[in-house]
Design an enzyme around this catalytic site. Structure first.
Site, PDB file in Angstrom:
ATOM      1  N   LYS A   1      25.946  41.637  39.971  1.00  0.00           N
ATOM      2  CA  LYS A   1      26.670  42.766  39.390  1.00  0.00           C
ATOM      3  C   LYS A   1      26.251  44.106  39.986  1.00  0.00           C
ATOM      4  O   LYS A   1      27.022  45.056  40.000  1.00  0.00           O
ATOM      5  CB  LYS A   1      26.484  42.792  37.871  1.00  0.00           C
ATOM      6  CG  LYS A   1      27.286  41.709  37.175  1.00  0.00           C
ATOM      7  CD  LYS A   1      27.363  41.959  35.681  1.00  0.00           C
ATOM      8  CE  LYS A   1      28.321  41.004  35.012  1.00  0.00           C
ATOM      9  NZ  LYS A   1      27.749  39.643  34.877  1.00  0.00           N
TER      10      LYS A   1
ATOM     11  N   GLU B   1      31.878  49.638  30.133  1.00  0.00           N
ATOM     12  CA  GLU B   1      31.901  48.784  28.948  1.00  0.00           C
ATOM     13  C   GLU B   1      30.978  47.603  29.227  1.00  0.00           C
ATOM     14  O   GLU B   1      30.775  47.232  30.381  1.00  0.00           O
ATOM     15  CB  GLU B   1      33.321  48.278  28.679  1.00  0.00           C
ATOM     16  CG  GLU B   1      33.764  47.069  29.510  1.00  0.00           C
ATOM     17  CD  GLU B   1      33.820  47.307  31.012  1.00  0.00           C
ATOM     18  OE1 GLU B   1      34.116  48.437  31.428  1.00  0.00           O
ATOM     19  OE2 GLU B   1      33.557  46.344  31.775  1.00  0.00           O
TER      20      GLU B   1
ATOM     21  N   SER C   1      24.628  33.168  41.254  1.00  0.00           N
ATOM     22  CA  SER C   1      24.994  34.554  40.950  1.00  0.00           C
ATOM     23  C   SER C   1      23.910  35.367  40.254  1.00  0.00           C
ATOM     24  O   SER C   1      23.909  36.591  40.340  1.00  0.00           O
ATOM     25  CB  SER C   1      26.271  34.579  40.106  1.00  0.00           C
ATOM     26  OG  SER C   1      26.117  33.782  38.952  1.00  0.00           O
TER      27      SER C   1
HETATM   28  C1  LIG Z   1      28.408  38.529  34.626  1.00  0.00           C
HETATM   29  C2  LIG Z   1      27.943  37.320  35.329  1.00  0.00           C
HETATM   30  C3  LIG Z   1      28.847  36.342  35.805  1.00  0.00           C
HETATM   31  C4  LIG Z   1      30.319  36.396  35.540  1.00  0.00           C
HETATM   32  O1  LIG Z   1      30.999  37.487  36.088  1.00  0.00           O
HETATM   33  P1  LIG Z   1      31.972  37.333  37.331  1.00  0.00           P
HETATM   34  O2  LIG Z   1      32.671  38.635  37.381  1.00  0.00           O
HETATM   35  O3  LIG Z   1      32.893  36.180  37.044  1.00  0.00           O
HETATM   36  O4  LIG Z   1      31.142  37.069  38.507  1.00  0.00           O
HETATM   37  C5  LIG Z   1      28.342  35.279  36.523  1.00  0.00           C
HETATM   38  N1  LIG Z   1      27.025  35.139  36.753  1.00  0.00           N
HETATM   39  C6  LIG Z   1      26.126  36.040  36.313  1.00  0.00           C
HETATM   40  C7  LIG Z   1      24.690  35.823  36.602  1.00  0.00           C
HETATM   41  C8  LIG Z   1      26.551  37.155  35.588  1.00  0.00           C
HETATM   42  O5  LIG Z   1      25.652  38.044  35.134  1.00  0.00           O
END
Ligand SMILES: *Cc1c(COP(=O)(O)O)cnc(C)c1O
Length: 410
Positions: free
Chosen positions: A105, A127, A393
């Protein structure tokens, strides 16, 4: 939704070539700008500033320097030897968990904070639901020196108290929203309202590849660094291209960021993995592409979970980051084109894969990417001996309270 076979190849070529979204912000039938008239000039200004930003070598260089020095990019590509033995595949992980603040993010938050400066905004609003985007926005705003207000429903503030503290510590104001559903939906409405009231002074920092044009495109352009890096790291470390890539899909930003560089590589199979929650019955999951229908939410026409009366459904997922009833319009197009396959992993499957990755690789993934791990393992059981790339992610430290609550931690 299916797209006529005669139109598919041209749309995919336009997407790969950078000609989508079109002038109306459409990805084929999806996307667009469904917003109040008062916001249209602000959205156009934002689009113009973003296009100038990406065309400005000096601005891009400054952002790139911050990505290296402050976020810690490029993030590594890690070969997962023990998962390989267990799965019978070659497994590589793109490590966004090692980015500053612990997830992808920050790529988006930092880029948009730079854009806010370029637009001359006096302050930033954002938000947040689970709080992860709020923390990334607070950190990025501190770094560029802009005040930041994060709107958050009071119910979410209770559930995510540690993230509220982190935002405060990073100097952000957290605005408690005690209206509507008192969660993300109400917080988004309030943040939007603040922007409508002062579109020149306020910059609205949106957290995923969703919302009215230009956000889905803008967030994709800021997250594509994940796939651009991974594609060249894979060529260098593994040779060639992966056979299949996997990423979890909530709003869809980490997934589109990883996928975009590979869309033109026909031989690469691409899988987006949604939250199957408790079941695929209405209200028990957050699988907008797998179980939803086309509709408008938060300014954009895309796939969406709603009932026969048009009411947006409750969602359920063990991972707060995937718990959203909509999804970005580029994913809706990729599904309709058949270029990306969208599958699900449920709560218990994600928990199982999280534990497996901890035990075998010494990495605690967030619950969100654990969904992608499960789908990759399932696929490799059916397609043995292939080379797999997984988007990791974010890290799972934030999920310890959830793991404790479901009895996975002693
Ligand atoms: C917020 C988040 C997501 C989901 O958000 P996307 O916009 O779909 O990428 C996925 N993995 C992690 C670790 C997150 O913090």
């Amino acid at each position: 939704m299916k797209i006529a076979a005669s139109e598919g190849p041209a749309l995919l070529a336009a997407l790969v070539g950078g000609d989508l979204p079109d002038a109306d912000g459409r990805f084929g039938p999806f996307g667009g700008r469904f917003a109040p008239e008062t916001l249209m000039p602000a959205l156009s200004r934002l689009e113009g500033a973003a296009r100038e930003f990406f065309a400005d070598g000096g601005a891009c260089e400054a952002l790139d320097r911050e990505r290296r020095q402050w976020i810690g990019r490029p993030t590594p590509l890690t070969r997962a030897h023990h998962l390989e033995e267990a799965w019978g595949a070659q497994v590589w992980l793109k490590r966004e968990d090692l980015a500053h603040t612990g997830a992808h993010k920050i790529n988006n938050a930092l880029g948009q904070a730079h854009l806010a400066l370029k637009l001359g905004a006096r302050r930033v609003v954002a938000e947040t639901g689970a709080g992860q985007h709020g923390v990334a926005a607070a950190a990025a705003c501190a770094r560029v020196g802009l005040p930041c207000s994060v709107y958050m429903g009071v119910l979410d503030m209770e559930r995510q108290a540690p993230n509220v503290q982190r935002m405060h510590q990073l100097g952000a104001e957290v605005v408690a929203v005690d209206k509507g559903d008192r969660t993300l939906r109400a917080a988004t409405d309030e943040a939007f309202r603040t922007w409508v009231a002062d579109p020149e002074g306020v910059y609205y920092l949106l957290g995923s590849a969703v919302g009215p044009h230009p956000y889905p495109w803008l967030v994709r352009e800021l997250q594509r660094v994940i796939g651009d890096e991974a594609r060249s790291q894979f060529a260098e470390q593994a040779g060639g291209l992966p056979d299949a890539i996997f990423a979890c899909v909530g709003g869809g930003s980490n997934a589109i960021g990883l996928f975009h560089a590979f869309l033109g590589d026909e031989e690469v199979r691409i899988y987006g993995v949604e939250a199957g929650g408790k079941s695929l019955d209405p209200g028990e999951n957050a699988a907008s592409l797998s179980a939803g229908r086309p509709g408008v939410l938060h300014g954009s026409y895309s796939m969406l979970l709603y009932d026969d009366d048009g009411q947006v459904l409750e969602t359920s997922s063990i991972s707060a980051g995937l718990d959203y009833p909509g999804v970005g319009p580029e994913h809706a197009l990729l599904q309709a084109l058949g270029r990306v396959s969208y599958v699900t992993a449920d709560d218990s499957e994600a928990l199982e894969s999280l534990a497996e990755c901890c035990k075998l690789e010494g990495i605690l993934p967030a619950l969100e990417p654990a969904h992608a791990f499960f789908a990759a393992r399932r696929w490799s059981a059916e397609n043995p001996g292939k080379r797999i790339l997984i988007g990791l992610s974010g890290r799972g430290d934030k999920d310890m309270p959830t793991l404790t609550a479901v009895g996975r931690v002693s």
